[in-house]
Design a protein around this motif. Structure first.
Motif, PDB file in Angstrom:
ATOM      1  N   ALA A  72       0.820  -1.205   0.000  1.00 24.34           N
ATOM      2  CA  ALA A  72       0.000   0.000   0.000  1.00 24.34           C
ATOM      3  C   ALA A  72       0.857   1.260   0.000  1.00 24.34           C
ATOM      4  O   ALA A  72       0.374   2.339  -0.360  1.00 24.34           O
ATOM      5  N   ALA A  73       2.128   1.137   0.394  1.00 23.90           N
ATOM      6  CA  ALA A  73       3.033   2.284   0.319  1.00 23.90           C
ATOM      7  C   ALA A  73       3.138   2.793  -1.113  1.00 23.90           C
ATOM      8  O   ALA A  73       3.272   3.999  -1.346  1.00 23.90           O
ATOM      9  N   LEU A  74       3.074   1.878  -2.071  1.00 23.93           N
ATOM     10  CA  LEU A  74       3.144   2.276  -3.473  1.00 23.93           C
ATOM     11  C   LEU A  74       1.908   3.087  -3.863  1.00 23.93           C
ATOM     12  O   LEU A  74       2.013   4.090  -4.579  1.00 23.93           O
ATOM     13  N   ALA A  75       0.740   2.667  -3.380  1.00 26.38           N
ATOM     14  CA  ALA A  75      -0.474   3.444  -3.645  1.00 26.38           C
ATOM     15  C   ALA A  75      -0.369   4.836  -3.040  1.00 26.38           C
ATOM     16  O   ALA A  75      -0.713   5.844  -3.677  1.00 26.38           O
ATOM     17  N   GLY A  76       0.111   4.924  -1.800  1.00 23.29           N
ATOM     18  CA  GLY A  76       0.272   6.227  -1.164  1.00 23.29           C
ATOM     19  C   GLY A  76       1.238   7.118  -1.918  1.00 23.29           C
ATOM     20  O   GLY A  76       1.008   8.323  -2.072  1.00 23.29           O
ATOM     21  N   LEU A  77       2.327   6.537  -2.402  1.00 20.48           N
ATOM     22  CA  LEU A  77       3.307   7.308  -3.164  1.00 20.48           C
ATOM     23  C   LEU A  77       2.685   7.875  -4.435  1.00 20.48           C
ATOM     24  O   LEU A  77       2.886   9.052  -4.773  1.00 20.48           O
ATOM     25  N   VAL A  78       1.934   7.050  -5.150  1.00 21.89           N
ATOM     26  CA  VAL A  78       1.303   7.497  -6.389  1.00 21.89           C
ATOM     27  C   VAL A  78       0.311   8.621  -6.094  1.00 21.89           C
ATOM     28  O   VAL A  78       0.271   9.640  -6.807  1.00 21.89           O
ATOM     29  N   PHE A  79      -0.488   8.459  -5.057  1.00 20.23           N
ATOM     30  CA  PHE A  79      -1.397   9.546  -4.658  1.00 20.23           C
ATOM     31  C   PHE A  79      -0.614  10.836  -4.386  1.00 20.23           C
ATOM     32  O   PHE A  79      -0.955  11.912  -4.878  1.00 20.23           O
ATOM     33  N   GLY A  80       0.430  10.726  -3.580  1.00 21.40           N
ATOM     34  CA  GLY A  80       1.166  11.915  -3.168  1.00 21.40           C
ATOM     35  C   GLY A  80       1.834  12.649  -4.310  1.00 21.40           C
ATOM     36  O   GLY A  80       1.946  13.882  -4.292  1.00 21.40           O
ATOM     37  N   LEU A  81       2.278  11.916  -5.331  1.00 22.22           N
ATOM     38  CA  LEU A  81       2.951  12.546  -6.462  1.00 22.22           C
ATOM     39  C   LEU A  81       2.007  13.415  -7.282  1.00 22.22           C
ATOM     40  O   LEU A  81       2.464  14.216  -8.109  1.00 22.22           O
ATOM     41  N   ALA A  82       0.700  13.283  -7.072  1.00 19.27           N
ATOM     42  CA  ALA A  82      -0.239  14.192  -7.742  1.00 19.27           C
ATOM     43  C   ALA A  82       0.025  15.639  -7.351  1.00 19.27           C
ATOM     44  O   ALA A  82      -0.257  16.562  -8.124  1.00 19.27           O
ATOM     45  N   VAL A  83       0.589  15.870  -6.167  1.00 20.61           N
ATOM     46  CA  VAL A  83       0.920  17.228  -5.735  1.00 20.61           C
ATOM     47  C   VAL A  83       2.078  17.787  -6.554  1.00 20.61           C
ATOM     48  O   VAL A  83       2.153  18.994  -6.797  1.00 20.61           O
ATOM     49  N   LEU A  84       2.989  16.928  -6.988  1.00 20.29           N
ATOM     50  CA  LEU A  84       4.097  17.360  -7.833  1.00 20.29           C
ATOM     51  C   LEU A  84       3.608  17.823  -9.205  1.00 20.29           C
ATOM     52  O   LEU A  84       4.263  18.622  -9.865  1.00 20.29           O
ATOM     53  N   VAL A  85       2.446  17.340  -9.616  1.00 21.88           N
ATOM     54  CA  VAL A  85       1.887  17.702 -10.922  1.00 21.88           C
ATOM     55  C   VAL A  85       1.007  18.936 -10.823  1.00 21.88           C
ATOM     56  O   VAL A  85       1.074  19.832 -11.680  1.00 21.88           O
ATOM     57  N   ARG A  86       0.151  19.006  -9.809  1.00 24.39           N
ATOM     58  CA  ARG A  86      -0.752  20.138  -9.612  1.00 24.39           C
ATOM     59  C   ARG A  86      -0.824  20.436  -8.122  1.00 24.39           C
ATOM     60  O   ARG A  86      -1.022  19.517  -7.329  1.00 24.39           O
ATOM     61  N   ILE A  87      -0.696  21.692  -7.757  1.00 22.89           N
ATOM     62  CA  ILE A  87      -0.799  22.014  -6.337  1.00 22.89           C
ATOM     63  C   ILE A  87      -2.194  21.684  -5.823  1.00 22.89           C
ATOM     64  O   ILE A  87      -2.376  21.360  -4.645  1.00 22.89           O
ATOM     65  N   ASP A  88      -3.214  21.734  -6.700  1.00 29.56           N
ATOM     66  CA  ASP A  88      -4.565  21.333  -6.303  1.00 29.56           C
ATOM     67  C   ASP A  88      -4.647  19.856  -5.954  1.00 29.56           C
ATOM     68  O   ASP A  88      -5.616  19.418  -5.318  1.00 29.56           O
ATOM     69  N   GLY A  89      -3.655  19.088  -6.380  1.00 21.87           N
ATOM     70  CA  GLY A  89      -3.635  17.672  -6.016  1.00 21.87           C
ATOM     71  C   GLY A  89      -3.602  17.462  -4.512  1.00 21.87           C
ATOM     72  O   GLY A  89      -4.047  16.423  -4.015  1.00 21.87           O
ATOM     73  N   LEU A  90      -3.107  18.452  -3.778  1.00 20.24           N
ATOM     74  CA  LEU A  90      -3.098  18.348  -2.314  1.00 20.24           C
ATOM     75  C   LEU A  90      -4.514  18.227  -1.778  1.00 20.24           C
ATOM     76  O   LEU A  90      -4.783  17.448  -0.855  1.00 20.24           O
ATOM     77  N   ARG A  91      -5.442  18.996  -2.352  1.00 21.57           N
ATOM     78  CA  ARG A  91      -6.847  18.891  -1.953  1.00 21.57           C
ATOM     79  C   ARG A  91      -7.431  17.542  -2.375  1.00 21.57           C
ATOM     80  O   ARG A  91      -8.153  16.898  -1.614  1.00 21.57           O
ATOM     81  N   ASP A  92      -7.096  17.099  -3.568  1.00 18.21           N
ATOM     82  CA  ASP A  92      -7.696  15.882  -4.097  1.00 18.21           C
ATOM     83  C   ASP A  92      -7.318  14.648  -3.289  1.00 18.21           C
ATOM     84  O   ASP A  92      -8.109  13.704  -3.182  1.00 18.21           O
TER      85      ASP A  92
END
Length: 702
Positions: free
Chosen positions: A255-275
């Protein structure tokens, strides 16, 4: 030969194949980003290091992810389901590749992303140097910044987070500008596959082709799959994270891999933090459940690895934001600071829940099941979903959203809104934002049936979870519900369409389609249970599929076959060819400067700056003076300094007459093309004309 290669029992099942291929886009992006950010920070973002590190990480994560898949993942899949889903994804990529846009001249965000990617691909480092030596040194009349890049701390910093340009740079390495412009269609096809994979897991593989097609034909998806936006990569990471979270229930450490993929959305869009904020709360809940229920509970053991991976991914996003995007975040401070405050509250609540949960959850659950809450909570949960949808639908009748412009960027945006209102035949009001119509934006693009089915599905699922069933839906429904409500309440974007439709892409459109397909399956299952025969069931499926698909097709058809901003690549190449190789470029007209400063710097690879417009000089010259023009005295002085530095001064402007003080002018850009419609109160159904001219002069030696 022993013939074992013909033994089909050795082949992976269709369900396992579909599950594996649908997580690979997210894993490949994650591997590339994990290598790309450190190399960029070190100034080594080059093809060979990225091939060695980024390519290797992407392959390793894909191989590891494929091994996570089990034979019972998407177990109802057949070869036809896999072929249809992959075929729709491939057709989406090809179709959008044929009609891709060429947004390179910076007028709006896609060209900013494109120029960001061009710079990274060619130079591999940030920030962008001023190059004032090519102008004879610093001068107060020189303005090196422009739309899409900030003057910050003695250097030039691009707007936006670096994740999307890190990915888009691949295309430039492989095929120059043409390759760069084809990256979005490829990512769009991968997004179709990713969304279909989540549908296969949560609804069933037989429903994946319908969902893939409904998603692929939606206008916001077509729009963001044809040009360099960040929404499609963000979608791949968020829905890829959902798929991985579902797949790792049997392997909690993964599940660490799933968390990492989720978190990298912030590197793409700052709005990813909300998502991805619901992922934080979900991980805390799982940790609390684990402390109470022990290591045998298959969900609860995911909590710590999921949280750890999320922390790493979000941490990389924050590192990129601090190191590479501080001016951008300062500009967005009115949105970012409240979001950070919400994140802090959720983090504190998550920590408290993880610590106190083992004592609170069992007692609360026991009291609820034995009291009145057991009777009214399920209905309340379902009713709340319906009330939220009805509230958003009624919002235009009770609220008109305004904003009084204060910051410079907001003032320019207000002027843009007024011009758009006039073009739409609406009364001018610079404060209008039209956010109260946000649910109707969704209805334009996916249709009333999808919104109704999605609301029904969310209500039924919320009721089930209140009854203690359907825990598998908790994380997907939390992400979809939270992001849909918060985004529709405050889209935080210039409200013209199709541009504003991009806000719906990362979560809302795919999330509602996922829920709508589940709702259609639920209705079909109810019909079967009620004893209706196969003919009625088939009719229900056919009618339901048509209702899911046709409204989106009707809206999209107006622009689906209309590429925009074609010809920009050729015109930029023509401009670069016309400029002398030893030129230092002065842009003396404001609009041309905003559009072409970074284009000349990044694509023509020449030092360039705007010359500060002289409002006072324009006023002194008379009422007909153009205050967007630089003062000729400043331009002449700078041309002399450029010659003293051993280079050739070149002056650019939008009109031949604007260059009259500097000698004979030659037209170097003559673009006649189409651009996006700018619709405020109706769905877009066409394109507008676009004309861009640039003239060049070489000041004579004085």
């Amino acid at each position: 030969m022993d013939g074992t290669w013909l033994d089909h029992s050795r082949w992976p099942s269709a369900g396992r194949v579909l599950a594996a291929v649908s997580i690979m886009p997210a894993l490949a992006l994650a591997g590339w980003l994990l290598a790309g950010l450190p190399l960029l920070l070190l100034g080594w973002f080059r093809p060979l290091p990225m091939l060695l590190f980024g390519g290797a990480l992407a392959v390793a994560l894909c191989v590891y992810g494929a091994r996570l898949e089990r034979e019972d993942d998407a177990a109802d899949a057949t070869v036809w389901h896999v072929a249809a889903t992959c075929g729709i994804a491939a057709a989406s990529a090809v179709f959008n590749g044929i009609f891709h846009s060429e947004q390179l001249v910076i007028r709006r965000d896609p060209a900013t992303y494109a120029q960001y990617a061009v710079w990274l691909a060619d130079h591999g480092s940030l920030p962008i140097p001023y190059g004032t030596a090519a102008f004879g040194g610093p001068d107060p009349a020189l303005v090196p910044s422009s739309v899409g890049v900030y003057d910050y701390g003695g250097a030039i910093v691009p707007q936006f987070m670096p994740g999307a340009p890190i990915v888009q740079a691949i295309g430039h390495w492989l095929g120059g500008v043409s390759g760069l412009l084809l990256v979005p269609p490829v990512l769009g096809g991968l997004a179709v596959l990713t969304v279909a994979g989540v549908v296969a897991r949560l609804v069933g593989a037989r429903w994946a082709p319908l969902a893939a097609l409904a998603f692929a034909v939606a206008l916001p998806v077509l729009y963001t799959s044809r040009t360099t936006f960040s929404e499609i990569p963000s979608l791949i990471l968020i829905f890829g994270g959902i798929a991985l979270a579902l797949d790792t229930r049997a392997r909690p450490r993964a599940a660490a891999l799933a968390g990492l993929v989720f978190g990298l959305a912030v590197l793409v869009r700052i709005d990813g933090l909300r998502d991805v904020l619901p992922v934080l709360a979900y991980a805390g809940l799982l940790i609390a459940l684990r402390r109470r229920q022990g290591r045998g509970e298959r969900y609860a053991r995911m909590g710590l690895p999921l949280l750890g991976g999320l922390a790493v991914g979000v941490g990389l996003g924050f590192l990129a934001a601090y190191s590479l995007a501080r001016p951008y975040l300062s500009y967005l401070s009115d949105s970012v600071l409240p979001l950070l405050a919400i994140c802090a509250v959720v983090l504190a609540a998550t920590v408290a829940g993880a610590v106190l949960g083992p004592r609170i959850i069992p007692a609360g659950w026991k009291a609820m099941r034995g009291g009145r809450a057991a009777r009214w909570l399920p209905g309340l949960a379902a009713g709340l979903v319906v009330l939220v949808t009805l509230g958003l639908a009624a919002r235009p009748w009770v609220q008109t959203v305004h904003r009084v412009a204060k910051a410079e960027g907001d003032v320019l945006n207000a002027k843009f809104i007024v011009m758009t209102q006039l073009a739409n035949g609406l009364p001018p009001d610079p404060s209008r934002l039209y956010y109260e119509n946000s649910l109707y934006w969704v209805i334009w693009y996916v249709g009333v049936p999808v919104v109704v089915l999605a609301t029904l599905a969310a209500a039924v699922l919320a009721r089930r979870m209140a009854l203690g069933r359907g825990f598998v839906w908790l994380l997907p429904l939390a992400i979809i519900g939270w992001t849909t409500v918060t985004t529709l309440w405050r889209p935080a974007i210039t409200p013209d369409h199709p541009f504003a439709s991009r806000r719906l892409v990362p979560v809302i459109v795919p999330g509602l389609i996922l829920l709508a397909v589940w709702g259609l399956r639920w209705m079909w299952a109810r019909a079967r249970q009620a004893g209706y025969g196969p003919r009625v069931q088939r009719s229900l499926l056919a009618a339901g599929g048509a209702l899911v698909l046709l409204p989106a097709v009707v809206t999209s058809i107006g622009t689906a076959f209309s590429p925009i901003e074609r010809g920009e690549s050729a015109q930029v190449a023509k401009l670069c060819e016309a400029l002398p190789r030893d030129a230092s470029v002065l842009i003396v007209e404001r609009v041309t400067g905003e559009r072409f400063t970074q284009v000349v710097r990044g694509m023509c690879r020449l030092p360039v700056a705007q010359v500060r417009p002289s409002g006072e000089a324009g006023a002194a010259a008379g009422a007909n003076a153009d205050i967007n023009l630089a003062a000729p005295a400043d331009v002449t002085r700078l041309a002399g300094r450029i010659r003293s530095a051993g280079r050739s001064p070149v002056v650019l402007a939008a009109q031949q007459a604007q260059l009259a003080p500097y000698g004979p002018a030659t037209q170097v850009v003559k673009l006649r093309t189409r651009q996006d419609e700018r619709s405020l109160v109706d769905p877009p159904n066409g394109t507008w004309s676009l004309t861009i001219d640039v003239w060049m002069a070489v000041p004579p030696t004085s």
